[in-house]
Design an enzyme around this catalytic site. Structure first.
Site, mmCIF file in Angstrom:
data_model
loop_
_atom_site.group_PDB
_atom_site.id
_atom_site.type_symbol
_atom_site.label_atom_id
_atom_site.label_comp_id
_atom_site.label_asym_id
_atom_site.label_seq_id
_atom_site.Cartn_x
_atom_site.Cartn_y
_atom_site.Cartn_z
ATOM 1 N N SER A 122 0.821 -1.214 0.000
ATOM 2 C CA SER A 122 0.000 0.000 0.000
ATOM 3 C C SER A 122 0.855 1.264 0.000
ATOM 4 O O SER A 122 1.687 1.465 0.881
ATOM 5 C CB SER A 122 -0.902 0.021 1.241
ATOM 6 O OG SER A 122 -1.815 -1.035 1.219
ATOM 7 N N HIS A 157 -3.385 0.419 -4.606
ATOM 8 C CA HIS A 157 -2.823 -0.703 -5.374
ATOM 9 C C HIS A 157 -3.281 -0.556 -6.831
ATOM 10 O O HIS A 157 -4.471 -0.710 -7.131
ATOM 11 C CB HIS A 157 -3.311 -2.045 -4.813
ATOM 12 C CG HIS A 157 -2.787 -2.352 -3.442
ATOM 13 N ND1 HIS A 157 -1.916 -3.389 -3.198
ATOM 14 C CD2 HIS A 157 -3.000 -1.758 -2.247
ATOM 15 C CE1 HIS A 157 -1.638 -3.425 -1.894
ATOM 16 N NE2 HIS A 157 -2.285 -2.437 -1.307
ATOM 17 N N HIS A 176 -5.041 -9.881 -1.210
ATOM 18 C CA HIS A 176 -5.149 -10.137 0.212
ATOM 19 C C HIS A 176 -6.203 -11.208 0.487
ATOM 20 O O HIS A 176 -7.219 -11.291 -0.201
ATOM 21 C CB HIS A 176 -5.540 -8.867 0.970
ATOM 22 C CG HIS A 176 -4.609 -7.715 0.769
ATOM 23 N ND1 HIS A 176 -4.684 -6.896 -0.328
ATOM 24 C CD2 HIS A 176 -3.587 -7.251 1.538
ATOM 25 C CE1 HIS A 176 -3.742 -5.965 -0.242
ATOM 26 N NE2 HIS A 176 -3.068 -6.157 0.875
ATOM 27 N N TYR A 234 -8.241 -11.104 2.899
ATOM 28 C CA TYR A 234 -9.493 -10.457 3.311
ATOM 29 C C TYR A 234 -10.346 -10.002 2.130
ATOM 30 O O TYR A 234 -11.530 -9.686 2.302
ATOM 31 C CB TYR A 234 -9.236 -9.273 4.255
ATOM 32 C CG TYR A 234 -8.484 -8.101 3.659
ATOM 33 C CD1 TYR A 234 -9.081 -7.236 2.748
ATOM 34 C CD2 TYR A 234 -7.167 -7.831 4.033
ATOM 35 C CE1 TYR A 234 -8.394 -6.166 2.213
ATOM 36 C CE2 TYR A 234 -6.479 -6.765 3.509
ATOM 37 C CZ TYR A 234 -7.098 -5.927 2.606
ATOM 38 O OH TYR A 234 -6.402 -4.865 2.061
ATOM 39 N N GLU A 235 -9.774 -9.945 0.945
ATOM 40 C CA GLU A 235 -10.557 -9.586 -0.236
ATOM 41 C C GLU A 235 -11.466 -10.727 -0.682
ATOM 42 O O GLU A 235 -12.284 -10.555 -1.592
ATOM 43 C CB GLU A 235 -9.628 -9.191 -1.384
ATOM 44 C CG GLU A 235 -8.862 -7.900 -1.152
ATOM 45 C CD GLU A 235 -7.881 -7.603 -2.273
ATOM 46 O OE1 GLU A 235 -8.302 -7.017 -3.287
ATOM 47 O OE2 GLU A 235 -6.688 -7.968 -2.138
ATOM 48 N N ALA A 256 2.953 -1.943 4.106
ATOM 49 C CA ALA A 256 2.709 -0.939 5.131
ATOM 50 C C ALA A 256 2.174 -1.673 6.347
ATOM 51 O O ALA A 256 1.299 -2.530 6.229
ATOM 52 C CB ALA A 256 1.703 0.090 4.629
ATOM 53 N N MET A 313 -1.650 -7.231 7.163
ATOM 54 C CA MET A 313 -2.643 -8.165 6.627
ATOM 55 C C MET A 313 -2.160 -8.839 5.343
ATOM 56 O O MET A 313 -2.966 -9.255 4.521
ATOM 57 C CB MET A 313 -3.953 -7.406 6.345
ATOM 58 C CG MET A 313 -4.470 -6.604 7.517
ATOM 59 S SD MET A 313 -5.861 -5.540 7.046
ATOM 60 C CE MET A 313 -6.018 -4.510 8.512
ATOM 61 N N SER A 314 -0.846 -8.955 5.177
ATOM 62 C CA SER A 314 -0.315 -9.489 3.916
ATOM 63 C C SER A 314 1.026 -10.156 4.154
ATOM 64 O O SER A 314 1.351 -10.545 5.274
ATOM 65 C CB SER A 314 -0.161 -8.343 2.905
ATOM 66 O OG SER A 314 0.861 -7.437 3.334
ATOM 67 N N ASN A 358 1.743 3.567 10.834
ATOM 68 C CA ASN A 358 1.000 4.074 11.988
ATOM 69 C C ASN A 358 1.361 3.210 13.189
ATOM 70 O O ASN A 358 1.917 2.116 13.032
ATOM 71 C CB ASN A 358 -0.520 4.011 11.736
ATOM 72 C CG ASN A 358 -0.976 2.600 11.374
ATOM 73 O OD1 ASN A 358 -0.949 2.195 10.200
ATOM 74 N ND2 ASN A 358 -1.370 1.816 12.368
ATOM 75 N N HIS A 381 -7.141 3.824 6.747
ATOM 76 C CA HIS A 381 -6.292 3.518 5.593
ATOM 77 C C HIS A 381 -5.702 4.793 5.003
ATOM 78 O O HIS A 381 -4.603 4.775 4.442
ATOM 79 C CB HIS A 381 -7.113 2.763 4.538
ATOM 80 C CG HIS A 381 -6.284 2.231 3.401
ATOM 81 N ND1 HIS A 381 -5.308 1.274 3.566
ATOM 82 C CD2 HIS A 381 -6.272 2.537 2.068
ATOM 83 C CE1 HIS A 381 -4.749 0.990 2.401
ATOM 84 N NE2 HIS A 381 -5.308 1.750 1.483
#
Length: 272
Positions: A28, A59, A81, A83-84, A111, A209-210, A233, A245
């Site tokens: 990201s 992306h 991902h 989660y997609e 990120a 998450m990746s 963050n 995000h």
């Protein structure tokens, strides 16, 4: 899967001018690196047979192939991902494609939220290890013995010589850089403060998450791997502010200069 892989590889090969040596997965806000690739061949994911499509802001969803700091690279501007809604096999499909195209070195970026309270947003962290906290694994199911062994070793999944090399490159550039353990959760929610405390107790320094599924697949094929996180963050509960995000993209935009300089130096001097 093997038939789909062959069709994807054949299509990409028909577009390339040379075989890539190094694969780049750009997370990201970090896809800007691909804009520095010389004489680029750009292939949209939607045009590649059986390739997933990226649905996340930040992306671009395309492959960029060409020369980067004197090396032939294949860069993913955007990843997939879990989660997609993609399966683990779909998430890691591009890594399998890279391997079949001749890539034997992988630089994976992301990120991530800082779990280590000594970190600051904007820090870059070299991954020394990871924790798969996703409750799934891309190697579940029948094993393709041509791709890798049934039970691959993960004790040194991030290549030690590459970690040392990246650290030296940062020193040469006068950059402070962190090292640490990356924890992968499924998302798409950010963690709760209690979960972040748990991850810190588990030994995590950053959370995202990746990355982990792709690195597992790369290790399965025998690729050498280097991972770099941009601490975009601080994770929940460390600072008294909500997580968004937009903050991730804003922070990666601020540090992209240092990120690009570091990756250029790493690739330019990476041992063959």
């Amino acid at each position: 899967m093997k038939e789909q892989l062959n069709e994807s590889v054949s299509y990409i090969k028909s577009k390339l001018n040379a075989a890539p040596e190094i694969g780049l997965i750009l997370g990201s806000g970090l896809g800007v690196l691909a804009d520095s690739i010389e004489e680029p061949v750009v292939i949209d994911y939607k045009d590649i047979p059986h390739f997933p499509e990226s649905t996340v802001s930040g992306h671009k969803g395309r492959l960029v192939c060409g020369m980067f700091e004197g090396r032939q690279v294949l860069a993913m501007q955007g990843r997939f991902h879990y989660y997609e809604g993609y399966t683990m096999q779909e998430v890691t499909f591009p890594v399998r494609v890279m391997n079949q195209l001749g890539v034997d070195k992988l630089l994976v970026t992301n990120a991530a939220g800082g779990v280590n309270t000594a970190f600051t947003p904007g820090d870059l962290m070299i991954l020394t290890d990871h924790i798969n906290n996703m409750g799934n694994n891309p190697l579940i199911g029948p094993n393709d013995d041509d791709a890798g062994v049934r039970f691959p070793d993960m004790s040194r999944v991030y290549t030690e010589s590459y970690i040392d090399h990246a650290s030296k490159c940062a020193d040469d550039l006068g950059m402070d850089i962190q090292k640490g353990v990356y924890v992968a959760n499924t998302g798409p929610v950010y963690e709760t403060p209690a979960e972040v405390r748990m991850l810190r107790m588990m030994g995590g320094d950053a959370v995202g998450m990746s990355t982990v599924p792709e690195v597992i697949a790369a290790a399965h094929t025998g690729m050498k791997v280097l991972g770099i996180s941009c601490i975009s963050n601080m994770a929940a509960g460390i600072l008294d502010q909500p997580l968004t995000h937009d903050e991730v993209i804003e922070t990666t935009e601020k540090v992209k200069g240092n990120f690009i300089k570091l990756v250029k130096k790493i690739i330019q001097t990476l041992p063959q």
